[in-house]
Design a protein around this motif. Structure first.
Motif, PDB file in Angstrom:
ATOM      1  N   ASN A 335      46.007  36.334  40.549  1.00  0.00           N
ATOM      2  CA  ASN A 335      44.856  36.214  39.661  1.00  0.00           C
ATOM      3  C   ASN A 335      43.603  36.728  40.359  1.00  0.00           C
ATOM      4  O   ASN A 335      43.504  36.680  41.589  1.00  0.00           O
ATOM      5  CB  ASN A 335      44.638  34.764  39.240  1.00  0.00           C
ATOM      6  CG  ASN A 335      45.772  34.228  38.389  1.00  0.00           C
ATOM      7  OD1 ASN A 335      46.275  34.929  37.509  1.00  0.00           O
ATOM      8  ND2 ASN A 335      46.189  32.996  38.652  1.00  0.00           N
ATOM      9  N   VAL A 336      42.652  37.190  39.571  1.00  0.00           N
ATOM     10  CA  VAL A 336      41.372  37.646  40.098  1.00  0.00           C
ATOM     11  C   VAL A 336      40.269  36.766  39.519  1.00  0.00           C
ATOM     12  O   VAL A 336      40.219  36.542  38.304  1.00  0.00           O
ATOM     13  CB  VAL A 336      41.102  39.123  39.757  1.00  0.00           C
ATOM     14  CG1 VAL A 336      39.713  39.539  40.247  1.00  0.00           C
ATOM     15  CG2 VAL A 336      42.172  40.016  40.372  1.00  0.00           C
ATOM     16  N   GLY A 337      39.415  36.251  40.401  1.00  0.00           N
ATOM     17  CA  GLY A 337      38.303  35.420  39.970  1.00  0.00           C
ATOM     18  C   GLY A 337      36.980  36.107  40.226  1.00  0.00           C
ATOM     19  O   GLY A 337      36.840  36.858  41.212  1.00  0.00           O
ATOM     20  N   LEU A 338      36.015  35.856  39.348  1.00  0.00           N
ATOM     21  CA  LEU A 338      34.678  36.436  39.509  1.00  0.00           C
ATOM     22  C   LEU A 338      33.634  35.436  39.067  1.00  0.00           C
ATOM     23  O   LEU A 338      33.755  34.821  38.015  1.00  0.00           O
ATOM     24  CB  LEU A 338      34.534  37.719  38.702  1.00  0.00           C
ATOM     25  CG  LEU A 338      33.193  38.453  38.899  1.00  0.00           C
ATOM     26  CD1 LEU A 338      33.406  39.949  38.927  1.00  0.00           C
ATOM     27  CD2 LEU A 338      32.189  38.068  37.817  1.00  0.00           C
ATOM     28  N   ARG A 339      32.623  35.262  39.903  1.00  0.00           N
ATOM     29  CA  ARG A 339      31.474  34.415  39.573  1.00  0.00           C
ATOM     30  C   ARG A 339      30.221  35.276  39.655  1.00  0.00           C
ATOM     31  O   ARG A 339      29.872  35.790  40.724  1.00  0.00           O
ATOM     32  CB  ARG A 339      31.393  33.229  40.544  1.00  0.00           C
ATOM     33  CG  ARG A 339      30.048  32.530  40.592  1.00  0.00           C
ATOM     34  CD  ARG A 339      29.664  31.827  39.273  1.00  0.00           C
ATOM     35  NE  ARG A 339      28.246  31.466  39.311  1.00  0.00           N
ATOM     36  CZ  ARG A 339      27.769  30.357  39.839  1.00  0.00           C
ATOM     37  NH1 ARG A 339      28.603  29.481  40.392  1.00  0.00           N
ATOM     38  NH2 ARG A 339      26.477  30.104  39.809  1.00  0.00           N
ATOM     39  N   SER A 340      29.533  35.439  38.525  1.00  0.00           N
ATOM     40  CA  SER A 340      28.252  36.137  38.533  1.00  0.00           C
ATOM     41  C   SER A 340      27.148  35.186  38.946  1.00  0.00           C
ATOM     42  O   SER A 340      27.286  33.964  38.850  1.00  0.00           O
ATOM     43  CB  SER A 340      27.955  36.739  37.160  1.00  0.00           C
ATOM     44  OG  SER A 340      27.744  35.704  36.210  1.00  0.00           O
ATOM     45  N   LEU A 341      26.016  35.744  39.386  1.00  0.00           N
ATOM     46  CA  LEU A 341      24.869  34.934  39.762  1.00  0.00           C
ATOM     47  C   LEU A 341      23.809  34.994  38.659  1.00  0.00           C
ATOM     48  O   LEU A 341      24.115  35.383  37.528  1.00  0.00           O
ATOM     49  CB  LEU A 341      24.318  35.388  41.109  1.00  0.00           C
ATOM     50  CG  LEU A 341      24.982  34.712  42.329  1.00  0.00           C
ATOM     51  CD1 LEU A 341      26.479  34.967  42.372  1.00  0.00           C
ATOM     52  CD2 LEU A 341      24.351  35.195  43.624  1.00  0.00           C
ATOM     53  N   SER A 342      22.576  34.628  38.974  1.00  0.00           N
ATOM     54  CA  SER A 342      21.562  34.430  37.941  1.00  0.00           C
ATOM     55  C   SER A 342      21.133  35.708  37.240  1.00  0.00           C
ATOM     56  O   SER A 342      20.468  35.658  36.204  1.00  0.00           O
ATOM     57  CB  SER A 342      20.332  33.744  38.537  1.00  0.00           C
ATOM     58  OG  SER A 342      19.794  34.512  39.590  1.00  0.00           O
ATOM     59  N   ASP A 343      21.473  36.874  37.791  1.00  0.00           N
ATOM     60  CA  ASP A 343      21.127  38.128  37.137  1.00  0.00           C
ATOM     61  C   ASP A 343      22.331  38.792  36.479  1.00  0.00           C
ATOM     62  O   ASP A 343      22.272  39.961  36.095  1.00  0.00           O
ATOM     63  CB  ASP A 343      20.459  39.101  38.121  1.00  0.00           C
ATOM     64  CG  ASP A 343      21.202  39.215  39.440  1.00  0.00           C
ATOM     65  OD1 ASP A 343      22.208  38.493  39.628  1.00  0.00           O
ATOM     66  OD2 ASP A 343      20.787  40.015  40.299  1.00  0.00           O
ATOM     67  N   GLY A 344      23.455  38.039  36.309  1.00  0.00           N
ATOM     68  CA  GLY A 344      24.635  38.600  35.676  1.00  0.00           C
ATOM     69  C   GLY A 344      25.267  39.685  36.535  1.00  0.00           C
ATOM     70  O   GLY A 344      24.909  39.873  37.706  1.00  0.00           O
ATOM     71  N   ALA A 345      26.229  40.427  35.966  1.00  0.00           N
ATOM     72  CA  ALA A 345      26.890  41.490  36.729  1.00  0.00           C
ATOM     73  C   ALA A 345      27.573  42.471  35.775  1.00  0.00           C
ATOM     74  O   ALA A 345      28.143  42.069  34.758  1.00  0.00           O
ATOM     75  CB  ALA A 345      27.920  40.917  37.698  1.00  0.00           C
ATOM     76  N   THR A 346      27.475  43.752  36.117  1.00  0.00           N
ATOM     77  CA  THR A 346      28.249  44.803  35.457  1.00  0.00           C
ATOM     78  C   THR A 346      29.118  45.449  36.524  1.00  0.00           C
ATOM     79  O   THR A 346      28.600  45.938  37.540  1.00  0.00           O
ATOM     80  CB  THR A 346      27.337  45.868  34.814  1.00  0.00           C
ATOM     81  OG1 THR A 346      26.492  45.239  33.848  1.00  0.00           O
ATOM     82  CG2 THR A 346      28.165  46.935  34.133  1.00  0.00           C
ATOM     83  N   ILE A 347      30.433  45.438  36.307  1.00  0.00           N
ATOM     84  CA  ILE A 347      31.374  45.866  37.337  1.00  0.00           C
ATOM     85  C   ILE A 347      32.353  46.890  36.763  1.00  0.00           C
ATOM     86  O   ILE A 347      32.917  46.698  35.673  1.00  0.00           O
ATOM     87  CB  ILE A 347      32.161  44.669  37.906  1.00  0.00           C
ATOM     88  CG1 ILE A 347      31.188  43.650  38.518  1.00  0.00           C
ATOM     89  CG2 ILE A 347      33.180  45.126  38.941  1.00  0.00           C
ATOM     90  CD1 ILE A 347      31.860  42.422  39.058  1.00  0.00           C
ATOM     91  N   ARG A 348      32.544  47.973  37.482  1.00  0.00           N
ATOM     92  CA  ARG A 348      33.577  48.957  37.148  1.00  0.00           C
ATOM     93  C   ARG A 348      34.761  48.717  38.065  1.00  0.00           C
ATOM     94  O   ARG A 348      34.598  48.625  39.292  1.00  0.00           O
ATOM     95  CB  ARG A 348      33.036  50.375  37.330  1.00  0.00           C
ATOM     96  CG  ARG A 348      34.045  51.475  36.982  1.00  0.00           C
ATOM     97  CD  ARG A 348      33.351  52.820  36.936  1.00  0.00           C
ATOM     98  NE  ARG A 348      34.281  53.898  36.639  1.00  0.00           N
ATOM     99  CZ  ARG A 348      34.692  54.813  37.511  1.00  0.00           C
ATOM    100  NH1 ARG A 348      34.229  54.774  38.767  1.00  0.00           N
ATOM    101  NH2 ARG A 348      35.528  55.767  37.165  1.00  0.00           N
TER     102      ARG A 348
END
Length: 424
Positions: A335-348
């Protein structure tokens, strides 16, 4: 959406009432002097009088700058203020809240300890979307007069942006000997949030898994500083937007004290998968030790340590990282986990086979303070055979990315943080 910016000004408290102290802090994006102001309800006092001291922070001359350079008023998100007093003239009794967002009773030193040292520290924080600007009434201190005299109160610093000397205390004198202010900036009705010191535990949970497994998360907190600390642990459930979307659990630790939660998510009255923010409201951040484990009941546990991440150490725009898929996906799930911070995130995300041939790519957009964990195949949008590479290119915002491998036979979990790739 405004980018989160903050600054903390610190006035170091001196020893006694006549020692020098210096102002430390970050310069931008704020400019202009702030002032610490004290006032009392009495000019002259006699023994037995109730003496009240109002504590204000004046930010009317402090100007913040938005990302485009536009000036905007500074607002107060939190404070720690040290107040020294002449204990031969005064006995500290209590502290109460100020006005508006700071109306709640502040945290303050026990009266017995304050009166033994002639010094009391008060601390307060607020999380309203409309933080106060201008002159902010943060607290009122109550004393009992032990002797008569002239009631004088003195703010040590004429300015919160320059060095200062502590003045001598007069009869029944009260001196504010230090202040630590957390400030944000406001533009129109939108508040740029104050970022309090935080450690992020990227994945925590209390939930049933595959193969009869049940996962829990234990955490230990330790106060390694010489002063009391207090704060909150905030739970972010998977798939829910917002920093305060889940439950909170408060902690308060004396110097050298520790506390342990065997199942911290359950202790919050929650269940499921998420992330945990350990936030310092007063004092330093605690040292954290976290473990995610499969509970086998009488058969013991099997699990992994999960290191806390400071927001400054998260991935930021331009970062390139990689996770490798296990070679045998029949023996373990990935599994892959991701936590964005207070400015969000755009990821390719770029998917390539073991020989480096690109199989495809996909872009994902995450709102602020959002957590998700899903199978690598779901994230990539394709079937994986094993040994592929997943390259994450952060196009905007900031985030923490990890891979979780769980053995299908023993249910033993392993966590891998995405590894940074060299900048070409």
């Amino acid at each position: 959406m405004l980018t989160s910016r903050y600054v903390v000004f610190i006035l170091l408290a001196g020893v006694g009432l006549l020692c020098p102290a210096a102002l430390l802090g970050q310069a931008g994006p704020f400019s202009g002097p702030g002032e610490l102001k004290l006032s009392t309800n009495l000019n002259s006092i006699t023994a037995g009088d109730r003496v009240e001291v109002q504590v204000d922070v004046d930010l009317r001359s402090v100007v913040g700058r938005r990302g485009n350079g536009t000036p905007t008023p500074a607002v107060l998100g939190g404070y720690v203020i040290q107040v020294a007093f002449d204990r031969s003239h005064l006995r500290f009794e209590s502290a109460r809240g100020g006005a508006g967002e700071f109306a709640q009773e502040p945290t303050y030193r026990m009266p017995a300890l304050a009166n033994a040292s002639g010094s009391v520290a008060i601390a307060g924080v607020q999380t309203s979307s409309e933080s106060p600007a201008g002159r902010v009434h943060v607290a009122t201190l109550t004393f009992t007069a032990l002797q008569g005299g002239t009631a004088t109160v003195t703010a040590v610093a004429d300015s919160l942006s320059s060095a200062f000397q502590m003045p001598a205390a007069g009869p029944a004198g009260i001196v504010a000997s230090g202040a630590e202010l957390a400030m944000g900036i406001r533009a129109g009705s939108n508040l740029v949030p104050v970022e309090l010191p935080t450690t992020i535990i990227p994945v925590v949970g209390s939930l049933a898994g595959s193969g009869g497994s049940f996962f829990r998360t234990s955490i230990q907190l330790f106060n390694g500083s010489t002063r009391p600390i207090s704060g909150r642990m905030l739970f972010h459930p998977r798939g829910v937007v917002g920093r305060n979307s889940g439950a909170a659990l408060h902690y308060s630790l004396a110097p050298g004290q520790s506390v342990e939660y065997i199942d911290v998510v359950a202790a919050m009255g929650e269940s499921g998968l998420g992330t945990l923010d350990v936030v310092a409201d007063s004092g330093a951040l605690p040292v954290t030790f976290s473990r995610l484990f499969n509970d086998h009941g009488d058969g013991g546990t099997s699990g992994m340590s999960v290191d806390g991440i400071r927001p400054d150490d998260a991935l930021t725009k331009g970062s390139r990282t990689v996770l490798l898929v296990p070679s045998d996906l029949s023996a373990s799930r990935f599994n892959v986990g991701l936590r964005s911070l207070s400015d969000g995130a755009t990821i390719r995300i770029i998917i390539a086979d073991q020989d480096g041939r690109v199989l495809g790519s996909i872009s994902r957009i995450y709102p602020a303070n959002f957590f998700d964990q899903q199978s690598a195949e779901s994230l990539a949008g394709m079937t994986l055979v094993g040994s592929e590479s997943l390259t994450f290119e952060l196009e905007s915002g900031s985030a923490i990315v990890y891979g979780a491998i769980t053995d299908n036979r023993t249910q033993d979990p392993t966590l891998r943080y995405a590894r940074l790739l060299p900048v070409e």
